[in-house]
Design an enzyme around this catalytic site. Sequence first.
Site, short mmCIF file in Angstrom:
data_model
loop_
_atom_site.label_atom_id
_atom_site.label_comp_id
_atom_site.label_asym_id
_atom_site.label_seq_id
_atom_site.Cartn_x
_atom_site.Cartn_y
_atom_site.Cartn_z
N TRP A 1 0.87 -1.17 0.00
CA TRP A 1 0.00 0.00 0.00
C TRP A 1 0.91 1.23 0.00
CZ3 TRP A 1 -4.42 2.26 -0.89
CH2 TRP A 1 -4.90 3.32 -0.12
N SER B 1 1.17 4.40 0.70
CA SER B 1 0.29 5.22 1.53
C SER B 1 0.60 6.70 1.46
CB SER B 1 0.42 4.74 2.99
OG SER B 1 -0.13 5.66 3.89
N GLY B 2 -0.41 7.48 1.13
CA GLY B 2 -0.26 8.93 1.15
C GLY B 2 -0.02 9.45 2.55
N PHE B 3 -0.68 8.87 3.54
CA PHE B 3 -0.48 9.27 4.94
C PHE B 3 0.97 9.01 5.36
CE2 PHE B 3 -0.11 7.87 9.35
CZ PHE B 3 -0.55 9.00 10.03
N ASP C 1 -1.13 15.26 6.38
CA ASP C 1 -1.75 14.57 5.24
C ASP C 1 -2.96 15.37 4.77
OD1 ASP C 1 -2.52 12.70 3.37
OD2 ASP C 1 -3.44 11.34 4.83
N ASP D 1 -2.07 4.87 -3.39
CA ASP D 1 -3.06 5.72 -2.73
C ASP D 1 -2.95 7.12 -3.31
OD1 ASP D 1 -4.66 7.10 -0.94
OD2 ASP D 1 -3.21 7.03 0.70
N ARG E 1 -12.92 4.70 -3.54
CA ARG E 1 -13.01 4.78 -2.07
C ARG E 1 -14.09 5.79 -1.67
NH1 ARG E 1 -7.83 6.00 1.88
NH2 ARG E 1 -8.91 7.14 3.53
N HIS F 1 -14.39 3.13 4.23
CA HIS F 1 -13.54 3.46 5.38
C HIS F 1 -14.41 3.90 6.55
CE1 HIS F 1 -9.74 3.97 7.13
NE2 HIS F 1 -9.40 5.17 6.70
#
Length: 290
Positions: A40, A42-44, A54, A81, A155, A186
């Site tokens: 993944w 991940s953007g975070f 973020d 992401d 999403r 989510h």
Amino acid sequence: MTAGARFRDVLAKKGLVEAMAAHSPLSAMLVAEAGFDAIWASGFELSAMYGVPDVSVVSMTQHLDMTRAMVDRSGLPVVADIDTGFGNAINVLYVIEQYERAGVAAIVMEDKSFPKVTSLIAGGRQEMVRIEEFQGKIDAARAARRNKDLVLIARTEALIAGLGQDEALKRAHAYEAAGADMILVHSKQKTPDEIEAFVKAWDGKAPIALVPTAYPQMTVARVRELRKIGLLIWGNHAVRASVGAMRKTFAQIRKDGGIHGVEGSIASVEDVFDLQGMGKVKDDEKRFLR
């Protein structure tokens, strides 16, 4: 076989793809070493690595460059992401072209407005775009991909925004109708109840993707019992583990006035050399340096 085809092959054979978050080529290599099915991107995690919130301040170029490096170094299918797609549907046309060229297996795009605010922050601004606007983004992604194996995951943040199950299901059906291959839903609830209610009510054909960060009771065994889940993402544990380990090590060095107290509890230099492939470098030197 393309990365997307490999992702789809794992899903067909195992019924569930397990992806672990990463934020760098090294962390992606460790994901592969641990035996996960996918990464993944991940953007975070990438935002955290840069030390910024973020909130869409990390650029597409920054995220794309790191994602490409993770693809190159890990050997695993990478799920990118891409947050809100870095703009509107016109931006998405370019974004999908670039990420597909970088070799990703799948992209995840969410239905919040740009710039976004991270989902799990207490009291965060969670503004949604219109359903029709997001369907246009999905349509743009489908038009831009050159290979149909690239997995398009839509999403919905309806539960995060407090809009309820009916809105989440309405959006999920609309996104599937627009051509999304999977639906990611989510939740920031501390138990899996809200997510399980959604999954049980879902009557679409697209598999569901989950990111059970807020509700750790959601194990692989529990996911398999729900049957409709195709992708399980452990969303931010790489960067959280890194922060904890570095804090502990740095504090110990400060306390001891030296590194003698931590040498036995951290990776050896030789371990890092192995990850870097220094053994091959030595072999290549013997072969080619004359």
